[in-house]
Scaffold this active site. Structure first.
Site, mmCIF file in Angstrom:
data_model
loop_
_atom_site.group_PDB
_atom_site.id
_atom_site.type_symbol
_atom_site.label_atom_id
_atom_site.label_comp_id
_atom_site.label_asym_id
_atom_site.label_seq_id
_atom_site.Cartn_x
_atom_site.Cartn_y
_atom_site.Cartn_z
ATOM 1 C CB VAL A 168 -0.964 0.003 1.208
ATOM 2 C CG1 VAL A 168 -0.227 0.270 2.505
ATOM 3 C CG2 VAL A 168 -2.079 1.018 1.013
ATOM 4 C CB ALA A 225 3.104 -5.040 7.591
ATOM 5 C CG ASP A 226 4.737 -5.914 1.602
ATOM 6 O OD1 ASP A 226 5.247 -5.473 0.563
ATOM 7 O OD2 ASP A 226 5.340 -6.658 2.382
ATOM 8 N NE ARG A 227 -2.751 -2.912 0.436
ATOM 9 C CZ ARG A 227 -3.390 -2.267 -0.542
ATOM 10 N NH1 ARG A 227 -4.665 -1.973 -0.415
ATOM 11 N NH2 ARG A 227 -2.760 -1.916 -1.636
ATOM 12 C CB ALA A 242 -0.856 -8.237 3.404
#
Length: 401
Positions: A100, A271-273, A281
């Site tokens: 995100v 975390a990527d999102r 995620a």
């Protein structure tokens, strides 16, 4: 150029207006080479191929690749500059779907271009709109390093306090994927916390505190992170560079490790999102680590900048999970030390499964908030209210602005 990790400098992104270059992470840990990124197309290609990776770094490289491009262009009008920037940002947003941070950067930079067009009208020029964009992209680079150091500081204090509360003096941590300087503009998120703990442990005051009974990081375990091996290639490289005592383990060994070593006080990941309720995620394999940590009674800590929090998503069910080429599972790529061409190690591909084998290769998984002990951002450490199974990150972030 081949070099040992001990001689390397952890600098994934180099920006000297108007030149952008990135450390080619496909060659690590065996060679450190920088690739020039002159256009948004170059940036898009680097992100898709994973020459650069890590949610914060993806956003910064995307932003600066366009900054490099427009710094070398002449625009006939302010409107032309604005329209070109918006078009290229939309293109860059297609590079990877899960992180995100990329979409947050795209939205903010579009707003900068629109503001530069409107606020200076009718005096706005193509050059003034382009300059406003480049300045904003540079500010994102500086902000990422600053935020990462704050994450490291907040997380280090939280983990050391939790370890001390559990009666641990010298404690260990387990991490997954690569979340350090190579995945960000500098310092890192989860690995930034580890770096901050290590740096603190080697300060004279910290040594005295340790002697007085306070908790100090002693060792780090890290998983290989199949199938792309970001742990085995990149986290190993960073830990060796920093001189942090560490041990690589197979992804399939982490449950056995947690059972056998009670001095591991917790797992810390990036975390990527992050959804509004705290569902997260991250790199594939994170979810099973959270389950193992819960079963063995260990802390499970997520570290990410607030730009990774997507308040528009109520839960992790709405997170789009990127699926990559099945060949990343059925084949393995690496370098052969003995095979040299002009002094360079040769990249070779090894088939590890029979031809025709079908494979499922999601790049990420979603960890439910229920399994997460704490979420660390540059704004502080957030924990669930007593009895709750999810977070209210809109409230948490609002209270800490």
């Amino acid at each position: 150029m081949h070099q040992s990790p001990a001689d390397a400098k952890l600098e994934a992104i180099r920006w000297d207006r108007p030149r952008l270059s990135i450390l080619d992470q496909l060659l690590l840990p065996h060679a450190s080479e920088y690739v020039d990124i002159a256009t948004s197309a170059d940036g898009h290609r680097a992100i898709v191929s994973m020459q650069t990776r890590g949610a914060p770094a993806i956003a910064i490289v995307a932003a600066l690749s366009l900054a490099a491009e427009i710094s070398r262009r002449d625009f006939g009008s302010a409107q032309q500059a604005h329209d070109f920037i918006v078009d290229r940002l939309d293109y860059l947003a297609t590079s990877r779907p899960t992180a995100v941070n990329l979409f947050d950067a795209v939205a903010k930079l579009k707003a900068v271009a629109a503001s530069a067009l409107a606020s200076q009208s009718p005096a706005a020029t193509g050059a003034s709109v382009a300059l406003a964009y480049v300045d904003a992209a540079e500010q994102m680079l500086a902000a990422d390093v600053r935020d990462n150091r704050a994450i490291g500081s907040h997380g280090a204090r939280y983990i050391a306090a939790r370890a001390l509360a559990q009666g641990a003096g010298a404690f260990k941590l387990l991490t997954h994927c690569n979340t350090g300087a190579l995945a960000t503009a500098g310092h890192g998120t989860a690995l930034g916390i580890i770096r901050s703990l290590h740096q603190g442990a080697h300060m004279p005051a910290a040594a005295a505190a340790s002697a007085a009974g306070e908790a100090v990081l002693d060792h780090v375990y890290f998983g290989e992170t199949r199938p792309y091996n970001q742990g085995a290639r990149l986290t190993a490289y960073e830990l060796l560079c920093e001189g942090i005592p560490s041990t690589l383990v197979c992804d399939s060994a982490v449950s056995a490790l947690l059972r056998s070593d009670p001095s591991i006080v917790g797992v810390v990941v990036g975390a990527d999102r992050v959804a509004a309720n705290g569902d997260t995620a991250n790199k594939i394999g994170t979810y099973q680590l959270a389950i193992a940590a819960r079963f063995h009674g260990r802390e499970f800590i997520v570290a990410a900048p607030s730009t990774s929090v997507d308040l528009g998503l109520a839960s992790g069910e709405g997170i789009v999970i990127e699926e990559r080429d099945p060949a990343e599972i059925t084949r393995a790529e690496g370098f052969v030390r003995e095979a040299l061409e002009d002094g360079r190690m040769v990249r070779q591909t090894l088939c590890v499964a029979p031809e025709g084998t079908r494979a499922w290769n999601p790049s990420f998984d979603v960890t439910p908030a229920e399994l997460i002990s704490a979420i660390v951002t540059e704004k502080g450490v957030f924990v669930k209210t007593p009895g709750a199974t999810t977070y209210d990150l809109a409230k948490c972030l609002g209270e800490n602005n």
